[in-house]
Each structure stands twice: as C-alpha cells, then as structure tokens.
Design a protein around this motif. Sequence first.
Motif, short mmCIF file in Angstrom:
data_model
loop_
_atom_site.label_atom_id
_atom_site.label_comp_id
_atom_site.label_asym_id
_atom_site.label_seq_id
_atom_site.Cartn_x
_atom_site.Cartn_y
_atom_site.Cartn_z
N LEU A 68 0.83 -1.20 0.00
CA LEU A 68 0.00 0.00 0.00
C LEU A 68 0.87 1.25 0.00
O LEU A 68 0.57 2.23 -0.70
N SER A 69 1.96 1.22 0.75
CA SER A 69 2.89 2.35 0.79
C SER A 69 3.49 2.62 -0.58
O SER A 69 3.57 3.78 -1.02
N ARG A 70 3.91 1.58 -1.26
CA ARG A 70 4.49 1.77 -2.59
C ARG A 70 3.47 2.38 -3.55
O ARG A 70 3.82 3.24 -4.37
N GLY A 71 2.23 1.94 -3.45
CA GLY A 71 1.19 2.51 -4.31
C GLY A 71 0.94 3.97 -4.03
O GLY A 71 0.81 4.78 -4.95
N ILE A 72 0.88 4.33 -2.74
CA ILE A 72 0.63 5.72 -2.37
C ILE A 72 1.80 6.60 -2.79
O ILE A 72 1.62 7.72 -3.28
N ARG A 73 3.03 6.09 -2.61
CA ARG A 73 4.20 6.88 -3.02
C ARG A 73 4.23 7.09 -4.53
O ARG A 73 4.55 8.19 -5.01
N ALA A 74 3.87 6.06 -5.28
CA ALA A 74 3.83 6.20 -6.74
C ALA A 74 2.76 7.21 -7.15
O ALA A 74 2.99 8.04 -8.05
N LEU A 75 1.60 7.14 -6.51
CA LEU A 75 0.53 8.10 -6.81
C LEU A 75 0.97 9.51 -6.45
O LEU A 75 0.72 10.46 -7.21
N GLY A 91 10.88 16.09 -4.13
CA GLY A 91 10.79 14.79 -4.79
C GLY A 91 9.39 14.28 -5.03
O GLY A 91 9.17 13.47 -5.93
N GLY A 92 8.43 14.67 -4.19
CA GLY A 92 7.06 14.28 -4.43
C GLY A 92 6.56 13.08 -3.66
O GLY A 92 5.41 12.67 -3.85
N GLU A 93 7.38 12.48 -2.78
CA GLU A 93 6.92 11.30 -2.04
C GLU A 93 6.46 11.67 -0.63
O GLU A 93 5.32 12.07 -0.43
N HIS A 94 7.34 11.54 0.35
CA HIS A 94 6.96 11.78 1.73
C HIS A 94 6.58 13.25 1.96
O HIS A 94 7.23 14.16 1.46
N ARG A 95 5.52 13.44 2.74
CA ARG A 95 4.98 14.77 3.04
C ARG A 95 4.57 15.52 1.79
O ARG A 95 4.79 16.73 1.67
N HIS A 96 3.96 14.82 0.90
CA HIS A 96 3.39 15.47 -0.29
C HIS A 96 1.89 15.17 -0.38
O HIS A 96 1.15 15.61 0.49
N LEU A 97 1.45 14.44 -1.36
CA LEU A 97 0.01 14.26 -1.56
C LEU A 97 -0.69 13.73 -0.31
O LEU A 97 -1.76 14.22 0.07
N GLY A 98 -0.12 12.72 0.34
CA GLY A 98 -0.76 12.13 1.52
C GLY A 98 -0.87 13.06 2.70
O GLY A 98 -1.60 12.77 3.65
N HIS A 99 -0.17 14.18 2.66
CA HIS A 99 -0.20 15.14 3.76
C HIS A 99 -0.96 16.42 3.40
O HIS A 99 -0.77 17.46 4.03
#
Length: 252
Positions: A68-75, A91-99
């Motif tokens: 699930l983490s890999r999917g969210i990071r890719a999205l 970079g667009g991964e941590h602290r981006h869309l999910g935050h």
Amino acid sequence: MMGFSHATTGVLVGVAVVAPVAAAAGAPATPAGLLAWALLGAGAALVPDLDHPSSTATRSQGFVTGLLSRGIRALSVAVYEFTRTPADDSGGEHRHLGHTPAFAAVVGAAVGLLCHLSWWASAVTAWFLAFIGLRALRRITRGWLRATLGSWAGAALGAFGVAALFLNAWEVRPAGWTVGLLVALGMVVHSLGDALTSSGVPLAWPFRVRGRRWAMLGAPRRLRFRTGTWPEWVVGALSLTGAAAAGYGLVA
C-alpha cells in the motif's frame, strides 16, 4: 518519526470531535464506544505516513501495508509531477500528496461511502485503523501488553477486539459517513502536527503560494521543533489529557 504523538492527536479527534458528532447523528457515546473511537482515531492519524517506507503505518502489517505504501508513493509522485510548477523542486513522495487536506477529504469521502454501503467495509476499516493505532500506542503500555502489541499476531487480535467493540458497542451503530469523517480529520490533524516541525507540509495544495503549488507551510519558525524532542511529548500529553477530559464530559 512522530508515530506516537500523531496517534495521540488522533485519539483526541476521535473522542472530542467525531464521537460527539456521531452522538448527535443518533449513536450516543458509551465508555466502550469512546474507547473504540479513540483507538480508531489513533490509526486514522497515522494514515498519511503510509507515504514513507519505514513509518509505523508502513511497517505495521508487513507486505500488505508495504505494498500500500508503494502505491501511495507512486501516486504521490505522479500527482506531484503533473501539478508541479517551475518553482517546485522537491521529490514528491513523503509529506506530499498524503499530507494535504485535499487528499484527506477525498480519502475520507471514499471511506465514508464504502462504510455506508457495506458492513464489511466498516469492519475492515475498523480493524485496519485499530491495528495501526494499537501498534503506535503500545509505547504507553508496559510488560506483556507492550510485547504483545509489538507482535503482528497480538496487534491483529487486539484489532479484532476493537473492531468488534466498535461494531457492537451501540444501540444504534454510527453511520458510515462518521467513519469517513474520522479518517479525514485524523489525516488532517496529522498534517497539522507535521506543520509544527522543521520541514512543514503542503497544506495549500493544489493552490499556489508564492508560485509554488507544493510550498511547505507550517507554524512560524520560532514555534517549530524537531521530531523526537520534548515539545513532541508535550503534544502527546496534552492530546491524551484533552481526550480524557472530553470523554469524561460525554459519559458523565
């Protein structure tokens, strides 16, 4: 990682905000119900950190949450690349869309709809959130309980108990949309917590701030702190104290 302190703010949201809303919608608060809301809120407040490969949420269920983490990071990366401006340079991964509050609203709406349509969706959501919440809150336990919740089997069994409690602790079960509200608010309070740290979060996305759509916003610099320092523990203590006071007020 702020897993524990995020979980405590989720406890506060579950008890002080969502439980009264559910009561107003026809599911009066009970001590057992408040405990369930608290633990589900703890899990909801950890959902945004599924965008980090080594967070409490990502490591909680091994392969399942890892995938699930890999999917969210890719999205997150895909959305970042599609919406970025020339001024954005992260970079667009941590602290981006999910935050982002916008993503929290979408996820909360989707969860609320699923829980409205299906009892099984409510059960799975409650189990998943309780599992993550128990893993994070085990830091305030001791001895055998702490060791049990630190294992997959122990946390899974505990989460089954919490899910059963959540689904059966009421004369009138909370509406599915209240579960979605809990998820959305838990995610938002997580982002607000991260806004108190040095890095900040893109709270304004998808709107531009000084030419940047992914501008990292937060509290004034003098009020921010590094993760793992004493202000983080103050946040946790105040959240649990507030939740206890709110819970007492609801059932007294």
